[in-house]
Design an enzyme around this catalytic site. Structure first.
Site, PDB file in Angstrom:
ATOM      1  N   CYS A 128     -17.148 -42.801  20.925  1.00 51.42           N
ATOM      2  CA  CYS A 128     -16.621 -43.942  21.529  1.00 51.42           C
ATOM      3  C   CYS A 128     -18.313 -44.707  22.150  1.00 51.42           C
ATOM      4  O   CYS A 128     -18.430 -45.877  21.841  1.00 51.42           O
ATOM      5  CB  CYS A 128     -16.121 -43.593  23.098  1.00 51.42           C
ATOM      6  SG  CYS A 128     -16.946 -42.393  23.844  1.00 51.42           S
ATOM      7  N   ARG A 234     -23.032 -37.709  31.803  1.00 56.20           N
ATOM      8  CA  ARG A 234     -21.754 -37.822  32.760  1.00 56.20           C
ATOM      9  C   ARG A 234     -21.949 -38.517  33.848  1.00 56.20           C
ATOM     10  O   ARG A 234     -22.762 -37.680  34.635  1.00 56.20           O
ATOM     11  CB  ARG A 234     -20.846 -36.489  32.506  1.00 56.20           C
ATOM     12  CG  ARG A 234     -19.408 -36.809  32.862  1.00 56.20           C
ATOM     13  CD  ARG A 234     -18.729 -37.305  31.905  1.00 56.20           C
ATOM     14  NE  ARG A 234     -18.327 -36.660  30.693  1.00 56.20           N
ATOM     15  CZ  ARG A 234     -17.835 -37.176  29.735  1.00 56.20           C
ATOM     16  NH1 ARG A 234     -17.689 -38.426  29.392  1.00 56.20           N
ATOM     17  NH2 ARG A 234     -17.650 -36.250  28.572  1.00 56.20           N
ATOM     18  N   HIS A 241     -17.650 -46.386  29.933  1.00 56.87           N
ATOM     19  CA  HIS A 241     -19.078 -45.942  29.667  1.00 56.87           C
ATOM     20  C   HIS A 241     -20.005 -47.415  29.682  1.00 56.87           C
ATOM     21  O   HIS A 241     -19.735 -48.413  29.370  1.00 56.87           O
ATOM     22  CB  HIS A 241     -19.113 -45.414  28.310  1.00 56.87           C
ATOM     23  CG  HIS A 241     -18.303 -44.085  28.026  1.00 56.87           C
ATOM     24  ND1 HIS A 241     -17.529 -43.627  29.167  1.00 56.87           N
ATOM     25  CD2 HIS A 241     -18.093 -43.275  26.958  1.00 56.87           C
ATOM     26  CE1 HIS A 241     -17.075 -42.422  28.774  1.00 56.87           C
ATOM     27  NE2 HIS A 241     -17.319 -42.249  27.361  1.00 56.87           N
TER      28      HIS A 241
END
Length: 336
Positions: A128, A234, A241
């Site tokens: 991703c 994270r 994101h």
């Protein structure tokens, strides 16, 4: 056209269902597959109810044209031969085959033609963070070759799946109710009110697998010798994101040139008026198809470098949407 989804009950599987319906993907039938935990669940697609079948090594994939696999690398590796046995095209959302030389790694805005050569019947969907970055950098690559990229990513709980999103919500609930977190299962540490500077397992060079994916996948997608160095983190946002990206080009490229290129780029939305506090944020990109980009500026440390900020929905463009766009391309050119 008969389509199947493996891992239909997961976060990406559910997003695939929504996107296929939203984009009116040309299909006549749908089959859903899942593990023993999800087999028997029922979902509505275009007003019709579909029941999840148990994924097994049998002939269930006979007659299916396109299979979206979103059940993890282990499942993809185990069932790849079963899925492709009768000629189905497997578009795989896991990391299982991304760096295999006989499996194309495709982002449709950049290298759709790579999907036409698939000796094993498999097309890999990239990581991703890589997808979102290359969609933004490819228009700049056309101006001047990008030699080096440095990235710091800020990746939401959604990147670890639906269970991780629920865990983050549960942690905040526990903090409000008891003042402390008691549920730490999906992540190695408490994520609520915290950031964790590790995504995926550590490799021998002290970069994580996630960070090394960005190095190798970027080169394969862009057909480039670019070198990439990433720190993937994270953060405690729920979905979407973000990445802070520094890139060095062979020749100097102005901020104005970059902005013009991004304004015309497919899959990109330029949101860049920092003097008036206008820049991309995860809350805005969540649920959207485009990768949002802003904070475009000259790198003060290198005359041939620039820096920018981007954010995108990990479950959509970072996974499900990219897979559906690959399938749309194959249908468009008649290569299914």
């Amino acid at each position: 056209m008969k389509v199947a989804i493996v891992g239909a009950s997961g976060a990406v599987g559910q997003e695939l269902l929504r996107i296929l319906e939203e984009r009116h993907f040309p299909m006549d039938d749908l089959v859903l597959f899942g593990s023993s935990r999800s087999a028997g669940r029922k979902y509505i697609f275009k007003g019709k109810e579909y029941e999840v079948k148990l994924l097994q090594h049998n002939d269930d994939f006979r007659g299916i044209d396109i299979v979206f696999a979103s059940a993890g690398a282990g499942t993809s590796k185990e069932f790849a031969d079963t899925i492709t046995k009768y000629g189905a095209v497997m578009i795989d959302n896991s990391s299982a085959f991304r760096m295999e030389t006989d499996v194309p790694l495709v982002v449709p805005e950049i290298n759709p033609e790579d999907a036409l050569i698939r000796p094993r019947g498999i097309i890999a969907n990239p990581n991703c963070t890589t997808i979102m970055m290359v969609v933004v950098l490819n228009p700049i690559e056309k101006i001047s070759h990008i030699k080096k990229i440095h990235i710091s990513s800020y990746q939401s709980a959604s990147g670890a799946g639906a269970v991780a999103m629920k865990e983050l919500e549960q942690q905040y609930k526990e903090i409000l109710e008891t003042g402390r977190v008691s549920t730490i299962e999906k992540f190695p540490h408490q994520l609520a009110y915290n950031v964790i500077p590790q995504i995926d397992k550590m490799t021998e060079n002290d970069y994580t697998k996630e960070e090394m994916k960005m190095f190798h996948e970027t080169r394969k997608i862009m057909h480039s010798d670019v070198r990439t160095s990433a720190t993937c983190v994270r953060v405690s946002s729920l979905r979407s994101h973000s990445e802070s990206v520094w890139f060095e080009t062979e020749a100097p490229v102005s901020v104005e040139e970059i902005r013009r290129a991004l304004e015309q780029a497919p899959g990109v939305k330029l949101v860049d008026d920092p003097q008036n506090y206008v820049y991309p944020m995860p809350l805005e990109s969540a649920g959207r198809d485009d990768v949002y980009v802003g904070r475009v500026r000259k790198d003060l440390a290198d005359d041939n470098s620039n820096t920018l900020w981007l954010t995108g929905d990990q479950i959509r463009k970072g996974a499900a949407l990219n897979a559906v766009q690959i399938a749309e391309y194959l249908v468009k050119v008649g290569n299914v």
